[in-house]
Design an enzyme around this catalytic site. Structure first.
Site, PDB file in Angstrom:
ATOM      1  N   HIS A   1      36.114  40.436  42.929  1.00 13.35           N
ATOM      2  CA  HIS A   1      37.454  39.885  42.685  1.00 13.35           C
ATOM      3  C   HIS A   1      38.383  40.137  43.867  1.00 13.35           C
ATOM      4  CE1 HIS A   1      36.780  40.171  38.012  1.00 13.35           C
ATOM      5  NE2 HIS A   1      35.993  39.299  38.611  1.00 13.35           N
ATOM      6  N   TYR A   2      37.843  40.134  45.074  1.00 15.21           N
ATOM      7  CA  TYR A   2      38.693  40.399  46.246  1.00 15.21           C
ATOM      8  C   TYR A   2      39.704  39.267  46.444  1.00 15.21           C
ATOM      9  CZ  TYR A   2      34.843  37.660  48.257  1.00 15.21           C
ATOM     10  OH  TYR A   2      33.895  36.692  48.494  1.00 15.21           O
TER      11      TYR A   2
END
Length: 528
Positions: free
Chosen positions: A465-466
């Site tokens: 989920h960067y």
């Protein structure tokens, strides 16, 4: 609509050029194509003909194959990279982007996200945009053994109330949406291209965008005393290369825009390669500086994942994330059950390898923190866009993130101690029932903050989920326009300084639809 980039003309003109046919880029293209000529440039291929990619069971294999065959010119739909933190990660490299390789969980953003994102949201349009996505690709999962047990365990562990099935973000335990349908078939943002006006949309796959084309243009500024002419910088198109190495120019028509939707790795990388970024850094690479923008590639975040995996005592079905526990202490609890191949270690020479591979079912409980607060950065590894940049996320650099992780991993311990987990334990030779962990178990003394914090740091991995790298207020303004450059916008997760809710894909797809509508309406007003 979709063709290999090598079949495109060497020069052509478009109203909108979208770099990246991913989670946000596909709904954005579908929306803009209703009234404008749109080009999407996707560096990967298509999902058609990849059965493993398009079903639930193929999720793990897609990521494992990316790790095994990580040549930069590889045709894998996932491209792996290892951050300087030593954590293995992956990027989507296929039409549909990371929504075509992820675990499929769909949940809307929390209210605080809309308050703190730096954008001026029209919440009515936000809801309409979410609904537009949900009509096409979101399904209600049917819980089976493991996910049902996780739901019950979370409630026993005090993660309440029970909110049932909902797409909204709400504290407590809930069943979320899934982009896998009842047959286990994956749906991705690429499915949203069905909404497009096909005559207005062209999609080039295996199109590697090398740099943005920029030009100076005179602009007049007026005051009550006098008028002065200044020079402004504008995006006028992009230069891209096909798989045969041939270069193509995609040029903007009047009032058009280049829109970057290449994600938190690709968008800042392309800005830097185009001479937009910190002047001293660009100069150190010999890249001509087009526009000094000091925070390109900075404020890059990744939500750390910590968890435990065990061998269950009973057979489990394959399941990806369907249930989430939204705690009030900065942590989200999720779970999966996967069938994984078991191989005999090389050094065990006296054990004859089985004729066919053995498969084991493993159960996983995951804690992901909200935020995070710890920020990292991105640097170029090469001036060749095909090479992943060097990335550092600085996991747990901030004490707030450590505290959230300790809260989350303690909650995992509470779930493991719940009655709902008893069926998955083995009985040992003393007759005591316990888990058979694969990999690190939680510390025995979970009241010991120092031990729990050390567990967080030692077992950190990613939940993919960067975000960030082109954040609002530093690289783009509240309309997602790149500060100081006309006709250039960024519509993807690189503009977020915080991850939306438990899982970002719902909000990224909404963002593409939302800004497609906003841009179309803005342009309509201008022409009126």
């Amino acid at each position: 609509m979709v063709s290999n980039a090598s079949e495109f003309p060497l020069e052509d003109y478009y109203d909108y050029i979208i770099v990246g046919g991913g989670t946000a880029g596909c709904p954005l293209a579908a929306t803009l194509s209703q009234s404008h000529r749109v080009l999407v440039l996707e560096r990967g291929g298509i999902s058609h003909g990849r059965p493993g990619l398009m079903n639930q069971e193929g999720f793990l294999n897609t990521l494992l194959n990316a790790n095994a065959h990580n040549a930069n010119n590889d045709d894998s739909p996932a491209q792996s990279f290892v951050s300087e933190d030593g954590v293995l990660n992956a990027r989507g490299r296929v039409l549909g982007g990371s929504s075509a390789i992820n675990a499929g969980f769909y949940s809307r953003a929390d209210r605080e996200f809309f308050t703190n994102s730096g954008l001026l949201w029209d919440l009515k349009l936000v809801n309409e945009s979410y609904e537009w996505v949900e009509r096409e690709i979101v399904f209600r999962p049917e819980l089976k053994t493991w996910q049902s047990a996780v739901r019950d365990g979370l409630l026993e562990a005090g993660v309440g109330p029970y909110n049932g099935f909902t797409l909204d973000h709400a504290t407590g335990t809930k069943i979320g949406g899934s982009t896998f349908d009842s047959s286990g078939k994956r749906h991705s943002s690429a499915d949203l291209l069905r909404y497009a006006r096909h005559s207005n949309l062209q999609i080039a796959v295996y199109a590697s965008v090398e740099r943005l084309l920029l030009a100076s243009s005179p602009s007049s500024s007026f005051s009550s005393a006098n008028s002065a002419t200044t020079t402004s910088l504008s995006a006028i198109g992009v230069l891209y290369r096909d798989k045969n190495g041939k270069y193509h120019h995609a040029i903007l028509k009047d009032q058009g825009e280049v829109i970057l939707s290449a994600g938190a790795i690709g968008s800042p990388q392309l800005l830097l390669l185009s001479g937009i970024g910190p002047r001293p850094y660009l100069s150190s690479w010999g890249i001509p500086v087009a526009h000094h923008l000091p925070y390109v590639g900075h404020f890059l975040y990744d939500n750390p994942r910590n968890g435990i995996t065990f061998l269950p005592s009973i057979p489990l079905e394959h399941s990806l994330i369907e249930v989430v526990g939204i705690t009030d202490s900065g942590a989200y609890i999720e779970a999966a059950s996967n069938v994984v191949p078991f191989s005999t270690p090389q050094q065990m020479l006296f054990i004859r390898p089985p004729a066919s591979p053995l498969y084991l079912t493993v159960a996983t409980l995951i804690s992901k923190i909200s935020g995070p607060v710890s920020a990292g950065f991105l640097r170029l590894a090469s001036t060749d866009v095909r090479f992943n940049p060097i990335v550092r996320f600085n996991y747990f650099n901030n004490a707030v993130d450590v505290e959230r992780c300790v809260n989350g991993t303690r909650k995992l311990g509470d779930v493991l101690r719940s009655r709902a987990m008893n069926d998955f334990k083995f009985r040992n030779w003393l007759g005591v029932r316990d888990f058979r962990f694969i990999g690190p178990a939680l510390p025995n003394d979970q009241t010991n903050y120092v031990e729990m914090a050390e567990f967080c740091r030692r077992t950190v991995s990613t939940i993919w989920h960067y975000h960030g790298g082109c954040v609002v207020g530093r690289v783009v303004d509240s309309h997602l326009k790149v500060i100081g450059i006309d006709s250039l916008r960024i519509v993807d997760g690189s503009v977020f300084g915080v991850s939306p809710g438990t899982n970002p894909q719902a909000t990224l797809m909404m963002l593409g639809r939302y800004f497609g509508l906003k841009i179309t309406r803005e342009r309509g007003k201008y022409n009126d």
